[in-house]
Design a protein around this motif. Structure first.
Motif, short mmCIF file in Angstrom:
data_model
loop_
_atom_site.label_atom_id
_atom_site.label_comp_id
_atom_site.label_asym_id
_atom_site.label_seq_id
_atom_site.Cartn_x
_atom_site.Cartn_y
_atom_site.Cartn_z
N ASP A 281 44.69 39.20 47.00
CA ASP A 281 44.52 38.42 45.82
C ASP A 281 44.32 36.78 46.46
OD1 ASP A 281 45.08 39.96 43.86
OD2 ASP A 281 47.51 39.32 43.57
N GLU A 343 40.83 38.49 41.93
CA GLU A 343 41.85 39.36 41.64
C GLU A 343 41.49 40.95 43.15
OE1 GLU A 343 43.24 40.49 37.64
OE2 GLU A 343 41.19 39.33 37.39
N ASN A 349 47.74 43.11 37.65
CA ASN A 349 47.30 41.22 38.31
C ASN A 349 48.18 41.08 37.26
OD1 ASN A 349 46.83 41.78 40.99
ND2 ASN A 349 44.43 42.05 39.96
#
Length: 739
Positions: A281, A343, A349
């Motif tokens: 991330d 991401e 997420n």
């Protein structure tokens, strides 16, 4: 007095916009306020030696100075001229002052008493973030004991210095009125400016006129939202980029292209934070120098790792950029910024978040500034053409484009002459966005169009960069139940209507309101309240001489109104009003506020109130062909309470308003059924879907500002969570009878 005589006196059409305007010819400097040198004497022996006069305002000519804003402050010419602070809510403030390059800055003023009442000072507060917060410095003026002579202050040093300093005077601690004049601010230029550059674009996500670098959210399968969080770099709001369920969506936010020709030493800065981000991330700042066609310059701000958390202002070796806020020089003639959550693919997420705050574009140099002269404009279908002012601080060859969104659509609900505003070096400084309103014959309820100034060339966009056109429908009417006081408790548990509730009313623009707990701040009156939230042509009836009044507010004349005694509570009654709707039928509105509480005794009390109310209606003599609405705060725990069953002798709860997630409960925890708009069965057949914010609400809207991903100006994301707010607004729309 006839109810039709309850029209309010005409006042300035958009008086409440004083805080959302900066009509400031001085914006042509690279900062918000051109510091003017003027050969005026300073007060109280404040010397001119080696100092610049930064501000010299006699405040005696009966006019509000350019760029200043006022709320319940009147400019008068009597007795030599002064600014009158007549109520505890009176506030006067300067434009944004760039004081970052000054030292030894001192303020002096003169103040006198006005009228009767106990003595007290004007309170002076200073903001260093353009008015987003007011905690940098505070002090009191001298305390005048009479109208004459004025008391001159000793020079007070202003220690809160920044490129966004704003000075504010308020009468919060003054029981009596005050007169202010001869405001002088002087300071000495600092020997070195260091790296303090004037701001040319800024976005702090606070929903104020200082946030004039517009942006577009690109959530993909993730979410990009403004959230209330006091842990931000400044203010109360920050922007959150949240991941998606399957990863790889890469939510982003893209800022308006900025023309940088004529500027030097350009620098972009941003504060950032992280919560719960994992390996894979990343948070990137991408830069485009061709208006977003390509993104050739990327800076990684954060590298996620094992539920990594980062606060604003922190850096971590090998995990973040070296600076927080991050700063990068811009050496091109235009720039567009994009913040992107890259991401990790294949992961859930949704609990991984990046945050940004205080996005600055700073530079040396100067460009003319362009802004909207009005932030809120209200019209009615069938009105003549409307013009929204667009202003430039000095004549220049400049063009600004206008973006549009909202429920009112160009071509269908209004016609727009052009989506570009073009200024000329030999032309006027005031132009207009020209619109003609279409009477479409379609019942929709209130509509809005939001215009944003963007892609300026030859100038820079300042605030307000956003203006909202509200269109009142000629074919339908919206009825709201509103119990929206919030803020600090006044006395004996009473909470007044404050900014949050007022902003919600001005956003939704109902035509008829059953309003509860009409409690106003000291020195305020119902006439001003109605005029400011709805307009000077609205009508109202509010019950007198009770602690927590009920009332009815109406776009159309009130033929008759009155009070029915509620024997179960001591501090309010049932209020009814007969409204002269367009068409053959009147509308009878009953505004109610039933007993609160979840116990058996409380439920029994509500049952007795419902029976009493239906008896009043039975004996009221309302014509059978008229419409009836019971609306307000029923304080029910659930819709299965007997109270509803009793009221359904006259009205229906078949259509149940909800928010965009389908939730119908209207208390702030979203667990109780407090607020209702209940039409009779004839009127219920005339209900029409209400479109708002990209959703269609078939049975009406429960408005919870916390559920929206951005401010819906004038309302803010956090308004529903304001201190002591207990209820949500409920609104339903019904078609008018054929004309």
């Amino acid at each position: 007095m006839k109810w039709s005589d309850h029209r309010l006196p005409t006042i300035g059409k958009h008086a409440l916009q004083a805080f959302q305007r900066l009509e400031n010819s001085g914006r042509c400097s690279s900062n918000h306020w051109k510091i003017l040198l003027a050969p005026f004497l300073l007060l109280s022996g404040l010397s001119l030696a080696s100092a610049d006069i930064l501000l010299d305002k006699p405040l005696r000519d009966g006019e509000l100075p350019d760029g200043w804003t006022a709320h319940h402050v009147e400019a008068r010419t009597a007795a030599g001229g002064y600014m009158l602070f007549e109520t505890p809510e009176s506030v006067l403030r300067t434009p944004v002052l760039d004081l970052a390059a000054y030292t030894n800055v001192y303020l002096a003023l003169e103040v006198a008493k006005f009228g009767r009442g106990a003595d007290g000072p004007l309170t002076v507060t200073v903001s260093t973030d353009g008015g987003a917060t007011w905690e940098a410095q505070q002090f009191d003026s001298p305390v005048p004991e009479s109208a004459s002579p004025y008391r001159a202050s000793d020079p007070v040093e202003i220690t809160a210095l920044s490129d966004e300093t704003v000075i504010r005077w308020s009468a919060t601690n003054s029981p009596s009125g005050k007169r202010l004049r001869n405001v002088i601010l002087k300071g000495e230029p600092a020997a070195l400016m260091g790296d303090a550059l004037p701001e040319i674009r800024f976005q702090g996500f606070e929903g104020t006129v200082m946030d004039h670098w517009s942006y577009a959210r690109q959530p993909g399968a993730g979410r990009v939202s403004v959230v209330r969080d006091d842990r931000g770099q400044s203010g109360q709001y920050i922007l959150r980029l949240s991941g998606s369920e399957d990863g790889g969506a890469d939510p982003a936010v893209v800022f308006d292209n900025a023309d940088l020709t004529g500027y030097r030493e350009v620098e972009l800065s941003v504060a950032y934070a992280a919560r719960g981000v994992d390996t894979g991330d990343y948070l990137y700042l991408d830069l485009s120098y061709d208006d977003g066609s390509t993104w050739t310059d990327s800076h990684r701000l954060v590298t996620g790792y094992r539920n990594f958390r980062l606060n604003f202002g922190e850096t971590v070796a090998e995990r973040t950029a070296a600076m927080n806020p991050f700063r990068v020089p811009i050496r091109e003639e235009q720039v567009r910024a994009r913040f992107r959550f890259d991401e990790a693919s294949g992961n859930d997420n949704r609990n991984d978040h990046y945050f940004i705050d205080d996005v600055f574009l700073k530079a040396e140099g100067r460009r003319p500034s362009i802004w909207f002269g009005e932030a809120e404009v209200v019209v009615t279908e069938g009105d003549e053409d409307v013009r929204i002012p667009v202003r430039i601080c000095e004549p220049a060859d400049a063009t600004v484009h206008v973006g549009m969104e909202g429920t009112a659509q160009p071509g269908a609900d209004f016609q727009i002459a052009s989506t570009s505003v073009v200024f000329a070096a030999d032309g006027p400084t005031n132009l207009w966005l020209s619109l003609s309103i279409t009477e479409d014959g379609i019942p929709t309820g209130p509509q809005y169009a939001r215009f944003t100034l963007e892609r300026a060339t030859g100038a820079r966009v300042a605030g307000p960069d956003e203006a909202t056109l509200f269109i009142r429908d000629a074919d339908a009417f919206a009825v709201m139940a509103a119990n929206l006081p919030s803020g600090p408790i006044l006395t004996e548990g009473l909470i007044p209507y404050s900014g949050a509730g007022k902003r919600i009313l001005r956003l939704l623009r109902p035509d008829i309101v059953a309003i509860q707990e009409v409690i106003l701040l000291p020195g305020r009156n119902i006439e001003d309240f109605v005029a400011e939230q709805f307009g000077p042509d609205f009508h109202y009836y509010v019950e007198p001489d009770v602690e927590m009044p009920n009332g009815v507010i109406s776009r159309w004349p009130i033929r008759a109104a009155g009070v029915w005694k509620d024997e179960e509570v001591f501090n309010r009654e049932f209020v009814w009003a007969t409204i002269d709707l367009p068409g053959p039928r009147d509308l009878h509105v009953v505004s109610v506020h039933f007993k609160a509480g979840s116990g058996g005794a409380d439920r029994a009390t509500r049952v007795r109130q419902a029976r009493s109310l239906t008896n009043y209606i039975a004996n009221a003599g309302f014509p059978e062909d008229d419409y009836l609405v019971i609306a307000g705060d029923l304080n029910l725990g659930g819709r299965n309470e007997e109270t509803i069953q009793i009221l359904e002798a006259y009205v229906s709860d078949a259509g149940q308003p909800a928010d965009q997630q389908g939730v119908r409960e209207t208390n702030i925890p979203r667990s109780q059924h407090y607020d209702f708009v209940l039409p009779d069965r004839r009127l219920e057949t005339r209900e029409v879907p209400y479109a708002f914010g990209g959703y269609v609400f078939t049975n009406g809207l429960v408005f919870d500002s916390r559920l929206w991903d951005d401010h819906l100006l004038p309302a803010l994301v956090g308004d529903a969570a304001d201190f002591n707010m207990q209820h949500l607004a409920v609104m339903r729309v019904f078609a008018l009878d054929e004309k």
